[in-house]
Write an enzyme that holds these catalytic residues in place. Sequence first.
Site, PDB file in Angstrom:
ATOM      1  N   GLU A 257       0.821  -1.221   0.000  1.00 17.77           N
ATOM      2  CA  GLU A 257       0.000   0.000   0.000  1.00 17.77           C
ATOM      3  C   GLU A 257       0.849   1.262   0.000  1.00 17.77           C
ATOM      4  O   GLU A 257       0.397   2.312  -0.435  1.00 17.77           O
ATOM      5  CB  GLU A 257      -0.930   0.017   1.227  1.00 17.77           C
ATOM      6  CG  GLU A 257      -2.250  -0.670   0.950  1.00 17.77           C
ATOM      7  CD  GLU A 257      -3.309  -0.433   2.027  1.00 17.77           C
ATOM      8  OE1 GLU A 257      -4.356  -1.058   1.918  1.00 17.77           O
ATOM      9  OE2 GLU A 257      -3.087   0.356   2.963  1.00 17.77           O
ATOM     10  N   HIS A 278       8.703 -26.839  -0.277  1.00 19.13           N
ATOM     11  CA  HIS A 278       8.077 -27.974  -0.962  1.00 19.13           C
ATOM     12  C   HIS A 278       6.905 -27.526  -1.831  1.00 19.13           C
ATOM     13  O   HIS A 278       6.074 -28.339  -2.231  1.00 19.13           O
ATOM     14  CB  HIS A 278       7.645 -29.025   0.066  1.00 19.13           C
ATOM     15  CG  HIS A 278       8.824 -29.548   0.836  1.00 19.13           C
ATOM     16  ND1 HIS A 278       9.452 -30.721   0.531  1.00 19.13           N
ATOM     17  CD2 HIS A 278       9.521 -28.995   1.860  1.00 19.13           C
ATOM     18  CE1 HIS A 278      10.484 -30.894   1.345  1.00 19.13           C
ATOM     19  NE2 HIS A 278      10.547 -29.851   2.168  1.00 19.13           N
ATOM     20  N   LYS A 367     -13.903   0.161  -3.512  1.00 15.88           N
ATOM     21  CA  LYS A 367     -14.963   0.587  -2.585  1.00 15.88           C
ATOM     22  C   LYS A 367     -16.055   1.341  -3.341  1.00 15.88           C
ATOM     23  O   LYS A 367     -17.245   1.130  -3.103  1.00 15.88           O
ATOM     24  CB  LYS A 367     -14.380   1.520  -1.507  1.00 15.88           C
ATOM     25  CG  LYS A 367     -13.504   0.827  -0.484  1.00 15.88           C
ATOM     26  CD  LYS A 367     -13.158   1.809   0.623  1.00 15.88           C
ATOM     27  CE  LYS A 367     -12.105   1.249   1.549  1.00 15.88           C
ATOM     28  NZ  LYS A 367     -11.555   2.251   2.457  1.00 15.88           N
TER      29      LYS A 367
HETATM   30  O1  PA5 Z   1      -3.197   1.379   5.861  1.00 16.14           O
HETATM   31  C1  PA5 Z   1      -4.327   1.791   5.686  1.00 16.14           C
HETATM   32  O2  PA5 Z   1      -4.620   3.001   5.801  1.00 16.14           O
HETATM   33  C2  PA5 Z   1      -5.456   0.852   5.333  1.00 16.14           C
HETATM   34  O3  PA5 Z   1      -5.019  -0.450   5.172  1.00 16.14           O
HETATM   35  C3  PA5 Z   1      -6.525   0.862   6.418  1.00 16.14           C
HETATM   36  O4  PA5 Z   1      -5.948   0.481   7.638  1.00 16.14           O
HETATM   37  C4  PA5 Z   1      -7.687  -0.068   6.059  1.00 16.14           C
HETATM   38  O5  PA5 Z   1      -8.204   0.241   4.804  1.00 16.14           O
HETATM   39  C5  PA5 Z   1      -8.783   0.055   7.117  1.00 16.14           C
HETATM   40  O6  PA5 Z   1      -9.226   1.371   7.208  1.00 16.14           O
HETATM   41  P1  PA5 Z   1     -10.017   1.896   8.479  1.00 16.14           P
HETATM   42  O7  PA5 Z   1      -9.129   1.803   9.669  1.00 16.14           O
HETATM   43  O8  PA5 Z   1     -10.334   3.314   8.149  1.00 16.14           O
HETATM   44  O9  PA5 Z   1     -11.233   1.050   8.627  1.00 16.14           O
END
Ligand code: PA5
Length: 376
Positions: A257, A278, A367
């Site tokens: 990310e 394996h 989303k």
């Molecule tokens: O690193 C990030 O920002 C994302 O992976 C969020 O943690 C994830 O999308 C969850 O978001 P939220 O905490 O707003 O529910």
Amino acid sequence: MIKVNFDPKVDVERATKILKEIAKDKMGGWFSLPKKYDMGELVRIKEAAKKIQDESEILVCIGIGGSYLGHRAIIEALRPKSSVKIVFAGNSLSRRELDHALRMVGDHDFSVNVISKSGTTLEPAVAFGAFKKKLIEKYGEEEAYQRIYATTDRKQGALHDEAVACGYTRFVVPDNIGGRYSVLTAVGMLPLAVARVDIDKLLEGAADAASESAETAVKYGFMRHELGSKGYDTEVFASFEPSTMYFNEWLKQLFGESEGKDKQGVWPAAVVYSTDLHSLGQFMQDGRRDLWETIIDYPTDEMNAKVVQAVKIAHLQGGIPVLTITPSSFDERGFGELIYFFELACAVSAKLFGVNPFDQPGVEAYKNELNKLINV
Ligand code: PA5
């Protein structure tokens, strides 16, 4: 102190500039967190953990991505002994998984820690709805609300608003720390404390890394960028300790990310050896040569250490770069070190690739499509 087996050329001027940018970034709060920890918050976390331990046999931890992976990784790796079992929910939209989590709670006494920085993410919202209903049915509304712990934004979002309205115990995800950099905030620290992970030692490890291993983390950031720029498109994190599988997942999220945007980045993959020798071992030894391996060389037993050695030799002979990263111990302190080390390395390497390490615009695409399909 973290030890590594590589020593790339580091452009010191560039590294200094990057570190200054990270420290000043509006999402760079994690950078100084271990040394400037809000001790009042830590006391509140421990008090809430004690209350949960006194009242509950199960804590249901609801969250996804950065609101889930860090604490799960440490609990799975260290297998602490606690009277409270942690059940994870809200990390998919599978009804089957949710029903399974509900069944695991069954008739046990339980509390819920719902974790969402935005307070609007669908996966945790669906699971929270189901567990809130179960709490109310079992305890009535008043007691149910006292068993809910909401970790969310300081001032906004649906979860924040509901927590204020219903009087849930609230913990804050700091404004200047994004999800995947948040494991050392209340996001991870409350469930970890409930699970009897020593959170003081975890913080000590992170603070040690900030003082003693920052330079090494910068080197690793430069090494990744160098390999990525030479056409090595995939980094395979390799561990020889099966219980660290979720730490691999945390790494995949952190790097994926943070780096994978603007058509940039190294694809983060992971294996657990010797199991995966394996299955994927053949590919590592002899498949496409556009990947490298980063072994997290956890201190391990004698027999396992031999296979680590054998794999290093074999894979080098197979023609892939093999990096090793060795934490000082396999405990809270060691994982605290690793968390800070990888967060810093990741931010540095993302900056070298020319992308913002702290946003995740690509996550919105699915989303938006999903919201259209379910008419939100
Ligand atoms: O690193 C990030 O920002 C994302 O992976 C969020 O943690 C994830 O999308 C969850 O978001 P939220 O905490 O707003 O529910």
